[in-house]
Write a protein that holds these residues in place. Structure first.
Motif, PDB file in Angstrom:
ATOM      1  N   PHE A  10      21.550  43.896  34.767  1.00 21.30           N
ATOM      2  CA  PHE A  10      22.155  42.986  35.745  1.00 21.30           C
ATOM      3  C   PHE A  10      23.662  43.174  35.850  1.00 21.30           C
ATOM      4  O   PHE A  10      24.213  43.253  36.955  1.00 21.30           O
ATOM      5  CB  PHE A  10      21.832  41.532  35.374  1.00 21.30           C
ATOM      6  CG  PHE A  10      22.408  40.532  36.332  1.00 21.30           C
ATOM      7  CD1 PHE A  10      21.759  40.224  37.517  1.00 21.30           C
ATOM      8  CD2 PHE A  10      23.613  39.888  36.065  1.00 21.30           C
ATOM      9  CE1 PHE A  10      22.287  39.318  38.415  1.00 21.30           C
ATOM     10  CE2 PHE A  10      24.145  38.978  36.949  1.00 21.30           C
ATOM     11  CZ  PHE A  10      23.480  38.685  38.126  1.00 21.30           C
ATOM     12  N   ILE A  11      24.338  43.252  34.709  1.00 20.48           N
ATOM     13  CA  ILE A  11      25.810  43.315  34.735  1.00 20.48           C
ATOM     14  C   ILE A  11      26.321  44.587  35.419  1.00 20.48           C
ATOM     15  O   ILE A  11      27.210  44.512  36.277  1.00 20.48           O
ATOM     16  CB  ILE A  11      26.375  43.174  33.305  1.00 20.48           C
ATOM     17  CG1 ILE A  11      26.126  41.744  32.796  1.00 20.48           C
ATOM     18  CG2 ILE A  11      27.857  43.481  33.272  1.00 20.48           C
ATOM     19  CD1 ILE A  11      26.575  41.507  31.377  1.00 20.48           C
ATOM     20  N   PRO A  12      25.799  45.784  35.104  1.00 24.14           N
ATOM     21  CA  PRO A  12      26.292  46.975  35.831  1.00 24.14           C
ATOM     22  C   PRO A  12      26.007  46.925  37.323  1.00 24.14           C
ATOM     23  O   PRO A  12      26.846  47.340  38.128  1.00 24.14           O
ATOM     24  CB  PRO A  12      25.538  48.133  35.160  1.00 24.14           C
ATOM     25  CG  PRO A  12      25.140  47.626  33.838  1.00 24.14           C
ATOM     26  CD  PRO A  12      24.882  46.170  34.018  1.00 24.14           C
ATOM     27  N   ILE A  13      24.816  46.427  37.716  1.00 26.07           N
ATOM     28  CA  ILE A  13      24.496  46.350  39.146  1.00 26.07           C
ATOM     29  C   ILE A  13      25.396  45.328  39.831  1.00 26.07           C
ATOM     30  O   ILE A  13      25.834  45.537  40.972  1.00 26.07           O
ATOM     31  CB  ILE A  13      23.007  45.996  39.348  1.00 26.07           C
ATOM     32  CG1 ILE A  13      22.126  47.113  38.801  1.00 26.07           C
ATOM     33  CG2 ILE A  13      22.698  45.777  40.831  1.00 26.07           C
ATOM     34  CD1 ILE A  13      20.645  46.802  38.856  1.00 26.07           C
ATOM     35  N   PHE A  14      25.701  44.237  39.166  1.00 28.93           N
ATOM     36  CA  PHE A  14      26.544  43.190  39.741  1.00 28.93           C
ATOM     37  C   PHE A  14      27.944  43.711  40.056  1.00 28.93           C
ATOM     38  O   PHE A  14      28.563  43.306  41.039  1.00 28.93           O
ATOM     39  CB  PHE A  14      26.625  42.002  38.773  1.00 28.93           C
ATOM     40  CG  PHE A  14      27.368  40.820  39.317  1.00 28.93           C
ATOM     41  CD1 PHE A  14      26.793  40.000  40.272  1.00 28.93           C
ATOM     42  CD2 PHE A  14      28.646  40.518  38.881  1.00 28.93           C
ATOM     43  CE1 PHE A  14      27.469  38.910  40.783  1.00 28.93           C
ATOM     44  CE2 PHE A  14      29.336  39.430  39.379  1.00 28.93           C
ATOM     45  CZ  PHE A  14      28.743  38.616  40.334  1.00 28.93           C
ATOM     46  N   GLY A  15      28.449  44.640  39.238  1.00 25.81           N
ATOM     47  CA  GLY A  15      29.796  45.169  39.470  1.00 25.81           C
ATOM     48  C   GLY A  15      29.832  46.555  40.066  1.00 25.81           C
ATOM     49  O   GLY A  15      30.918  47.119  40.238  1.00 25.81           O
ATOM     50  N   ALA A  16      28.672  47.133  40.404  1.00 25.76           N
ATOM     51  CA  ALA A  16      28.629  48.505  40.916  1.00 25.76           C
ATOM     52  C   ALA A  16      29.137  48.567  42.353  1.00 25.76           C
ATOM     53  O   ALA A  16      29.070  47.590  43.099  1.00 25.76           O
ATOM     54  CB  ALA A  16      27.207  49.048  40.831  1.00 25.76           C
ATOM     55  N   TYR A  17      29.617  49.749  42.741  1.00 26.15           N
ATOM     56  CA  TYR A  17      30.062  49.933  44.123  1.00 26.15           C
ATOM     57  C   TYR A  17      29.637  51.285  44.695  1.00 26.15           C
ATOM     58  O   TYR A  17      29.523  51.447  45.913  1.00 26.15           O
ATOM     59  CB  TYR A  17      31.587  49.805  44.226  1.00 26.15           C
ATOM     60  CG  TYR A  17      32.363  51.007  43.762  1.00 26.15           C
ATOM     61  CD1 TYR A  17      32.789  51.980  44.668  1.00 26.15           C
ATOM     62  CD2 TYR A  17      32.666  51.186  42.419  1.00 26.15           C
ATOM     63  CE1 TYR A  17      33.501  53.094  44.235  1.00 26.15           C
ATOM     64  CE2 TYR A  17      33.374  52.292  41.985  1.00 26.15           C
ATOM     65  CZ  TYR A  17      33.791  53.233  42.890  1.00 26.15           C
ATOM     66  OH  TYR A  17      34.492  54.338  42.468  1.00 26.15           O
ATOM     67  N   ALA A  18      29.374  52.280  43.844  1.00 26.67           N
ATOM     68  CA  ALA A  18      29.057  53.619  44.339  1.00 26.67           C
ATOM     69  C   ALA A  18      27.722  53.636  45.077  1.00 26.67           C
ATOM     70  O   ALA A  18      27.598  54.274  46.127  1.00 26.67           O
ATOM     71  CB  ALA A  18      29.032  54.612  43.175  1.00 26.67           C
ATOM     72  N   VAL A  19      26.715  52.939  44.545  1.00 26.26           N
ATOM     73  CA  VAL A  19      25.387  52.951  45.168  1.00 26.26           C
ATOM     74  C   VAL A  19      25.448  52.309  46.546  1.00 26.26           C
ATOM     75  O   VAL A  19      24.972  52.864  47.543  1.00 26.26           O
ATOM     76  CB  VAL A  19      24.363  52.236  44.268  1.00 26.26           C
ATOM     77  CG1 VAL A  19      23.013  52.133  44.978  1.00 26.26           C
ATOM     78  CG2 VAL A  19      24.201  52.971  42.949  1.00 26.26           C
TER      79      VAL A  19
END
Length: 320
Positions: A229-238
């Motif tokens: 959850f935490i990496p997806i919440f802050g991701a931007y490249a995808v």
């Protein structure tokens, strides 16, 4: 003489303990310095920037201001946060749903090493290359659309890219290994005799898994939730590469505020939100593990006391 000997042995133990403690502190210094310079210091800098005023030509001015946090309550940013939460929650739910059977199958397999090797292989490739590979698969001339057109299922290419579905699909693929590994570890340590006992007591397979297996591997599931959850919440490249207008997320706002708008205080304020979410998740995992360890210790103590009580009964009867 005995008291003198005990005092001398106690002093030796205290000296050995102090020596061991000093060695531990010495070994911890490099890690502590690394942690301070490359983790704590950047967070402190971002925290300070979030309370500064935006400069006339971008950047920041050394003047205390809460304008960045006030801007966060703009309705358009509220919609953005809700959208980010929605995409992160859906991606995490699908990832955990796929990771549970995968982790279980790996833990029960005779070929654990080979399966772990297959799970780790994606880490050998740069994440951007994997995202571009999905773009080649899902674009209008990709493998999927060519197959659909060849089989005459569709008359024209289907738009798989540049929407929330594409962001969720690629996010699930990117973070599935991070969910499988902790669940696999938890299942591998699980005592499967408990499942057999539940079956002997009349529970079906699904009921035994829900009431015995899932609570028994709760620590692995919680870790998988946090790692996903935490990496997806802050991701931007995808979302930047495979998403569209309806997939603009919190990480994209931070990047745009730094590179295009040059509003560093607002970008820092949003970064602090993600940091607080991350810290809350880590604390949740820590507290959950502490409570689980405490419950196990209490259960072991109760079993030990019960066993000691059962042993005392025959001794009392023999004494009579």
């Amino acid at each position: 003489m005995n008291s003198a000997y005990s005092a001398s042995s106690q002093k030796k133990r205290q000296h050995a303990w102090k020596k061991h403690l000093n060695q531990g502190c010495l070994y911890a210094w490099p890690m502590g310095l690394w942690f301070a310079f490359f983790f704590i210091a950047p967070i402190v800098i971002v925290f300070i920037y979030s309370f500064m005023k935006k400069g006339l030509y971008g950047g920041f001015e050394a003047e205390l201001s809460l304008k960045a946090y006030a801007q966060m309550f703009n309705p358009k940013y509220a919609v953005l946060v809700l959208r980010t939460l929605k995409i992160a929650a859906l991606s995490t739910g699908i990832t955990i749903a796929l990771a549970l059977p995968c982790g279980y199958a790996m833990a029960r397999s005779r070929h654990q090493a080979a399966l772990l090797f297959l799970i780790i292989i994606p880490f050998w490739t740069n994440s951007l290359i994997r995202i571009f590979a999905w773009m080649l698969i899902m674009n209008s001339n990709g493998v999927i659309n060519r197959a659909l057109l060849f089989l005459h299922i569709t008359a024209e290419p289907v738009r798989f890219l540049y929407n929330q579905g594409a962001v969720i699909l690629v996010s699930v693929y990117m973070y599935l290994p991070y969910a499988i590994l902790p669940i696999f570890t938890a299942v591998d340590r699980f005592d499967f005799s408990l499942l057999e006992a539940a079956r002997d007591l009349g529970a079906g397979k699904i009921k035994a898994a829900a009431l015995v297996l899932i609570p028994g591997i709760k620590s692995g599931i919680v870790s998988a939730l946090i790692f996903t959850f935490i990496p997806i919440f802050g991701a931007y490249a995808v979302s930047l590469l495979v998403g569209g207008i309806d997939s603009y997320m919190l990480g994209n706002v931070i990047v745009d505020q730094v590179q295009k708008v040059r509003n560093w205080p607002l970008a820092s304020a949003f970064s602090m939100v993600i940091t607080l979410v991350s810290i809350a998740g880590i604390l949740w995992v820590s507290v959950a593990n502490m409570l689980e360890a405490r419950l196990k210790k209490t259960h072991i103590n109760e079993e030990t006391d019960a066993g000691a009580g059962m042993r005392r009964v025959p001794e009392r009867e023999a004494a009579r």
